[in-house]
Scaffold this motif. Structure first.
Motif, short mmCIF file in Angstrom:
data_model
loop_
_atom_site.label_atom_id
_atom_site.label_comp_id
_atom_site.label_asym_id
_atom_site.label_seq_id
_atom_site.Cartn_x
_atom_site.Cartn_y
_atom_site.Cartn_z
N HIS A 58 0.67 -1.32 -0.13
CA HIS A 58 0.01 0.06 0.00
C HIS A 58 0.75 1.37 0.05
O HIS A 58 0.26 2.27 0.18
CB HIS A 58 -1.00 -0.09 1.25
N LEU A 59 2.13 1.16 -0.51
CA LEU A 59 3.07 2.27 -0.21
C LEU A 59 3.70 2.60 -1.54
O LEU A 59 3.90 1.63 -2.29
CB LEU A 59 3.93 2.16 0.78
N GLU A 60 4.07 3.80 -1.90
CA GLU A 60 4.64 4.36 -3.10
C GLU A 60 6.08 3.78 -2.90
O GLU A 60 6.51 3.28 -1.81
CB GLU A 60 4.50 5.66 -3.35
N THR A 61 6.84 3.61 -3.91
CA THR A 61 8.34 3.04 -4.01
C THR A 61 9.01 3.73 -2.99
O THR A 61 9.84 2.86 -2.21
CB THR A 61 8.93 3.23 -5.27
N CYS A 62 9.21 4.89 -2.85
CA CYS A 62 9.87 5.60 -1.88
C CYS A 62 9.74 5.24 -0.40
O CYS A 62 10.43 4.88 0.46
CB CYS A 62 9.88 7.21 -2.10
N HIS A 118 11.60 -7.86 -5.49
CA HIS A 118 10.79 -6.43 -5.69
C HIS A 118 11.52 -6.11 -7.05
O HIS A 118 12.78 -6.03 -6.97
CB HIS A 118 10.90 -5.28 -4.84
N PRO A 119 10.88 -5.69 -8.09
CA PRO A 119 11.40 -5.23 -9.25
C PRO A 119 12.27 -3.93 -9.31
O PRO A 119 13.12 -3.72 -10.02
CB PRO A 119 10.16 -4.89 -10.27
N ASP A 120 11.90 -3.12 -8.17
CA ASP A 120 12.80 -1.85 -8.06
C ASP A 120 13.82 -2.37 -7.19
O ASP A 120 13.86 -2.51 -5.95
CB ASP A 120 11.87 -1.02 -7.23
N ALA A 121 15.23 -1.77 -7.80
CA ALA A 121 16.49 -2.01 -6.79
C ALA A 121 16.48 -1.00 -5.66
O ALA A 121 16.81 -1.69 -4.64
CB ALA A 121 17.48 -1.65 -7.89
N VAL A 122 15.64 0.08 -5.83
CA VAL A 122 15.86 0.79 -4.41
C VAL A 122 15.07 0.29 -3.40
O VAL A 122 15.31 0.40 -2.12
CB VAL A 122 15.31 2.51 -4.83
N VAL A 123 13.89 -0.54 -3.64
CA VAL A 123 13.51 -1.09 -2.69
C VAL A 123 13.90 -2.31 -2.10
O VAL A 123 14.19 -2.41 -1.00
CB VAL A 123 11.89 -1.61 -3.22
N ARG A 124 14.57 -3.21 -3.03
CA ARG A 124 15.31 -4.24 -2.68
C ARG A 124 16.81 -3.76 -1.53
O ARG A 124 16.84 -4.32 -0.77
CB ARG A 124 16.09 -4.83 -3.69
N GLU A 125 16.98 -2.66 -1.93
CA GLU A 125 18.09 -1.89 -1.06
C GLU A 125 17.65 -1.73 0.39
O GLU A 125 18.16 -1.87 1.36
CB GLU A 125 18.43 -0.65 -1.69
N GLY A 126 16.55 -0.87 0.15
CA GLY A 126 15.80 -0.89 1.78
C GLY A 126 15.45 -1.99 2.42
O GLY A 126 15.66 -2.27 3.57
N VAL A 127 15.03 -3.13 1.63
CA VAL A 127 14.98 -4.50 2.16
C VAL A 127 16.16 -4.97 2.95
O VAL A 127 16.12 -5.46 3.98
CB VAL A 127 14.19 -5.52 1.23
N LEU A 128 16.89 -4.86 2.25
CA LEU A 128 18.63 -5.45 2.74
C LEU A 128 18.87 -4.61 3.80
O LEU A 128 19.51 -5.20 4.70
CB LEU A 128 19.51 -5.38 1.46
N TYR A 129 18.89 -3.33 3.81
CA TYR A 129 19.17 -2.67 5.10
C TYR A 129 18.08 -2.91 6.26
O TYR A 129 18.76 -3.02 7.53
CB TYR A 129 19.10 -0.95 4.83
#
Length: 106
Positions: free
Chosen positions: A28-32, A57-68
Motif C-alpha cells: 500500500h506504499l509508493e516506492t520511496c 521486488h522489481p525496483d532496486a531501491v526497494v530491494r536496497e531498503g529491504v537489505l538494510y
C-alpha cells in the motif's frame, strides 16, 4: 497507493508497528515510502518473512531498503536467502549483499 511522510512512517512504527507491517506486506506504499518502511521495520519481530518476500521486488531501491532492514537481524537464514543477490542486476545491491555476507555492513 499511499503517500506517507517518513516522519509518519516512524510515528506509525512507534505507535502501531503491526499497521506498518500491514502496509509493507500489502503493497500500500509508493516506492520511496516502501523503501524507507522496509528499512524501518527490520528490527520488528514479525518483519523477516515480509522482507524476505520483498527481496525479489522489481525496483532496486526497494530491494536496497529491504537489505538494510534485514541487516538488523542478519542470521544464517537471511544470508542463505540473499546469497543469490550477488548476481543482482544492480551494482549497489551486489555491493550491499557482499558487505552483509562479509559482516561489513553496520
Amino acid at each position: 497507493m499511499l503517500t506517507v511522510s517518513f516522519e509518519s512512517l516512524s510515528y506509525i512504527k512507534e505507535h502501531d508497528p503491526n499497521y506498518l507491517l500491514f502496509l509493507v506486506r500489502n503493497g500500500h506504499l509508493e516506492t520511496c515510502e516502501l523503501t524507507f518502511a522496509a528499512e524501518l521495520i527490520g528490527d520488528l519481530p514479525k518483519s523477516k518473512p515480509i522482507l524476505l518476500d520483498l527481496l525479489s521486488h522489481p525496483d532496486a531501491v526497494v530491494r536496497e531498503g529491504v537489505l538494510y532492514g534485514l541487516s538488523k537481524n542478519l542470521d544464517d537464514e537471511v544470508k542463505n536467502k540473499i546469497n543469490y543477490m550477488l548476481e543482482d542486476s544492480s551494482p549497489a545491491i551486489r555491493e550491499i549483499v557482499k558487505s552483509m555476507l562479509e559482516g561489513d555492513l553496520l
